[in-house]
Design an enzyme around this catalytic site. Structure first.
Site, PDB file in Angstrom:
ATOM      1  N   CYS A   1       0.717  -1.156   0.078  1.00 56.16           N
ATOM      2  CA  CYS A   1      -0.003  -0.161   0.049  1.00 56.16           C
ATOM      3  C   CYS A   1       0.754   1.160   0.264  1.00 56.16           C
ATOM      4  O   CYS A   1       1.590   1.455   0.863  1.00 56.16           O
ATOM      5  CB  CYS A   1      -1.010  -0.129   1.585  1.00 56.16           C
ATOM      6  SG  CYS A   1      -2.078   1.430   1.259  1.00 56.16           S
TER       7      CYS A   1
ATOM      8  N   LYS B   1       1.693  -9.854   0.558  1.00 54.81           N
ATOM      9  CA  LYS B   1       1.356  -9.048  -0.753  1.00 54.81           C
ATOM     10  C   LYS B   1       2.234  -8.049  -0.751  1.00 54.81           C
ATOM     11  O   LYS B   1       2.338  -7.138  -0.005  1.00 54.81           O
ATOM     12  CB  LYS B   1      -0.293  -8.765  -0.745  1.00 54.81           C
ATOM     13  CG  LYS B   1      -0.471  -7.583  -1.638  1.00 54.81           C
ATOM     14  CD  LYS B   1      -0.957  -8.201  -2.882  1.00 54.81           C
ATOM     15  CE  LYS B   1      -1.425  -7.139  -3.979  1.00 54.81           C
ATOM     16  NZ  LYS B   1      -2.528  -6.173  -3.658  1.00 54.81           N
TER      17      LYS B   1
ATOM     18  N   ASN C   1      -0.184 -10.408  -9.737  1.00 60.20           N
ATOM     19  CA  ASN C   1      -1.559  -9.521  -9.733  1.00 60.20           C
ATOM     20  C   ASN C   1      -1.299  -8.467 -10.633  1.00 60.20           C
ATOM     21  O   ASN C   1      -0.095  -7.956 -10.513  1.00 60.20           O
ATOM     22  CB  ASN C   1      -1.841  -9.272  -8.241  1.00 60.20           C
ATOM     23  CG  ASN C   1      -2.579  -8.152  -8.138  1.00 60.20           C
ATOM     24  OD1 ASN C   1      -2.261  -7.177  -7.584  1.00 60.20           O
ATOM     25  ND2 ASN C   1      -3.813  -7.999  -8.548  1.00 60.20           N
TER      26      ASN C   1
HETATM   27  C1  LIG Z   1      -9.548   1.419  -4.299  1.00 61.45           C
HETATM   28  C2  LIG Z   1      -8.280   0.533  -4.188  1.00 61.45           C
HETATM   29  C3  LIG Z   1      -7.977  -0.358  -3.059  1.00 61.45           C
HETATM   30  C4  LIG Z   1      -7.120  -1.201  -2.740  1.00 61.45           C
HETATM   31  N1  LIG Z   1      -7.128  -1.507  -1.610  1.00 61.45           N
HETATM   32  C5  LIG Z   1      -6.061  -2.593  -1.280  1.00 61.45           C
HETATM   33  C6  LIG Z   1      -5.764  -3.312  -0.156  1.00 61.45           C
HETATM   34  O1  LIG Z   1      -6.453  -3.077   0.897  1.00 61.45           O
HETATM   35  N2  LIG Z   1      -5.004  -4.261   0.042  1.00 61.45           N
HETATM   36  C7  LIG Z   1      -4.172  -4.637  -1.003  1.00 61.45           C
HETATM   37  O2  LIG Z   1      -3.336  -5.614  -0.948  1.00 61.45           O
HETATM   38  N3  LIG Z   1      -4.210  -4.107  -2.323  1.00 61.45           N
HETATM   39  C8  LIG Z   1      -5.233  -3.036  -2.447  1.00 61.45           C
HETATM   40  N4  LIG Z   1      -5.502  -2.565  -3.744  1.00 61.45           N
HETATM   41  C9  LIG Z   1      -4.566  -2.940  -4.767  1.00 61.45           C
HETATM   42  C10 LIG Z   1      -5.055  -3.991  -5.561  1.00 61.45           C
HETATM   43  O3  LIG Z   1      -5.447  -5.288  -4.840  1.00 61.45           O
HETATM   44  C11 LIG Z   1      -4.308  -4.445  -6.828  1.00 61.45           C
HETATM   45  O4  LIG Z   1      -3.038  -5.085  -6.140  1.00 61.45           O
HETATM   46  C12 LIG Z   1      -4.106  -3.597  -7.654  1.00 61.45           C
HETATM   47  O5  LIG Z   1      -5.353  -2.877  -7.676  1.00 61.45           O
HETATM   48  C13 LIG Z   1      -3.577  -4.249  -9.087  1.00 61.45           C
HETATM   49  O6  LIG Z   1      -4.445  -5.448  -9.351  1.00 61.45           O
HETATM   50  P1  LIG Z   1      -5.702  -5.167 -10.399  1.00 61.45           P
HETATM   51  O7  LIG Z   1      -5.075  -4.627 -11.731  1.00 61.45           O
HETATM   52  O8  LIG Z   1      -6.037  -6.449 -10.570  1.00 61.45           O
HETATM   53  O9  LIG Z   1      -6.665  -4.315  -9.871  1.00 61.45           O
HETATM   54  C14 LIG Z   1      -6.256  -1.541  -3.740  1.00 61.45           C
HETATM   55  C15 LIG Z   1      -6.434  -0.947  -5.034  1.00 61.45           C
HETATM   56  C16 LIG Z   1      -7.471   0.007  -5.282  1.00 61.45           C
HETATM   57  C17 LIG Z   1      -7.483   0.535  -6.822  1.00 61.45           C
END
Ligand SMILES: Cc1cc2nc3c(=O)[nH]c(=O)nc-3n(C[C@H](O)[C@H](O)[C@H](O)COP(=O)(O)O)c2cc1C
Length: 319
Positions: free
Chosen positions: A85, A124, A185
């Site tokens: 994060c 993660k 991811n």
């Molecule tokens: C609004 C938002 C909130 C997120 N909250 C978390 C979280 O609480 N924990 C986490 O590991 N990743 C969080 N992420 C990251 C996502 O889990 C992910 O790693 C990232 O969006 C890339 O993957 P994607 O392209 O499939 O979305 C968040 C992403 C967004 C956009």
């Protein structure tokens, strides 16, 4: 995903099929240890979501170990550590993505947690801090040595936040560097992409974030594709049903709280806020999706919200 993948959302995704592990929104280790109600609510889950991991954040090994014990007592199948994060509120407290720059502390956290609980401790992480420090392979090795059972790699650096593309070649390097399962991811928005990456890239699996907010059927569609079946289309009625079911589940969750009374915001206000947050993503890629966003953003009552959603998806010009 903070603010989005709550228990109600996860239940609905699971009901549509194809989804394995789900992970809670990140929750504060401090809040868990202190027993703060809201934190415990974010960490909550139901039986139908299993297998479920609770993701925690924090920078203090002792507190993270205690928080992992709380997660274990809640009955979670695994506890995941957030090392990705980039939000300053999290990162400045030696937590989240800051841990990628402090492998010593990151390993101490995982070691303390792995000693404290019997459930798997997973991590993660991102690709690295920035493009000069892409240390995910080395950090994964170190965390494997400290007792991590699996790692999930979002293939962007902390400096990138959400810009650019996820680096799947780097994710593959992490998978080759360790013996524990590595999950990739980043940027999986098409069901076929999920299947291809799992088959070709040597990862144990793929985690889908934003793609599931846009299309909660993505897992069922990927499962169909993997089994050689045609990818099922999602009808407007199903899309409408998802949002209406989400409202119903959220209302039940806060059933013991008062509805909005005059100027005091209560349950209704909260549900409307949740729908607005989800629709920011859910409306993307839908023909006329901006109309849905605007309609939901203007709805001031649950009745209005339901009516706007029903109307949007019943219009013949909409998908
Ligand atoms: C609004 C938002 C909130 C997120 N909250 C978390 C979280 O609480 N924990 C986490 O590991 N990743 C969080 N992420 C990251 C996502 O889990 C992910 O790693 C990232 O969006 C890339 O993957 P994607 O392209 O499939 O979305 C968040 C992403 C967004 C956009």
């Amino acid at each position: 995903m903070a603010g989005l993948t709550d228990s109600a959302f996860r239940r609905l995704v699971k009901r549509h099929g194809g989804c394995g592990l789900v992970v809670t929104e990140m929750v504060s280790s401090e809040g868990l240890v202190r027993g703060i109600d809201r934190t415990l609510e974010y960490a909550g889950f139901t039986e139908e979501e299993r297998p479920v991991a609770v993701q925690i954040f924090g920078g203090d090994p002792g507190k993270m170990a205690l928080a992992a014990q709380v997660v274990e007592r809640l009955g979670a199948d695994a506890v995941d550590v957030n090392m990705g994060c980039p939000v300053p509120k999290v990162a400045k407290n030696q937590a989240g993505c800051s841990l990628m720059r402090d492998p010593e502390r990151a390993a101490a956290i995982v070691r303390a947690m792995a000693r404290a609980v019997a459930i798997p401790v997973t991590v993660k992480m991102r690709a690295g801090w920035d493009d000069r420090e892409m240390n995910a392979p080395e950090l994964a090795q170190r965390l494997e040595g400290a007792g991590a059972s699996a790692v999930i790699v979002h293939g962007r650096t902390a400096a990138q936040a959400y810009s650019g593309r996820a680096d799947w070649a780097l994710i593959e390097r992490v998978a080759r560097a360790v013996a524990i399962p590595v999950y990739g991811n980043g940027d999986c928005v098409e069901p076929d992409e999920i299947v291809r990456r799992v088959r070709e890239l040597g990862v144990a699996g793929v985690l889908v974030g934003r793609g599931a907010l846009r299309n909660p059927w993505i897992f069922a569609q990927a499962a169909a594709s993997a089994a050689g079946r045609p990818i099922p289309a999602v009808s407007a009625a199903e899309r409408r049903g998802f949002l209406l079911d989400y409202i119903d589940l959220l209302l039940v969750e806060r059933a013991d709280e008062p509805a909005d009374v005059s100027h005091v915001a209560g349950r209704e206000h909260w549900v409307i806020g949740k729908l607005r947050a989800l629709c920011t993503w859910y409306s993307r890629g839908l023909a006329g999706g901006s109309h849905l966003r605007v309609a939901v953003n203007h709805a001031e009552s649950i009745a209005r919200l339901r009516a706007e959603i029903a109307q949007f998806f019943s219009s013949p010009t909409r998908p």
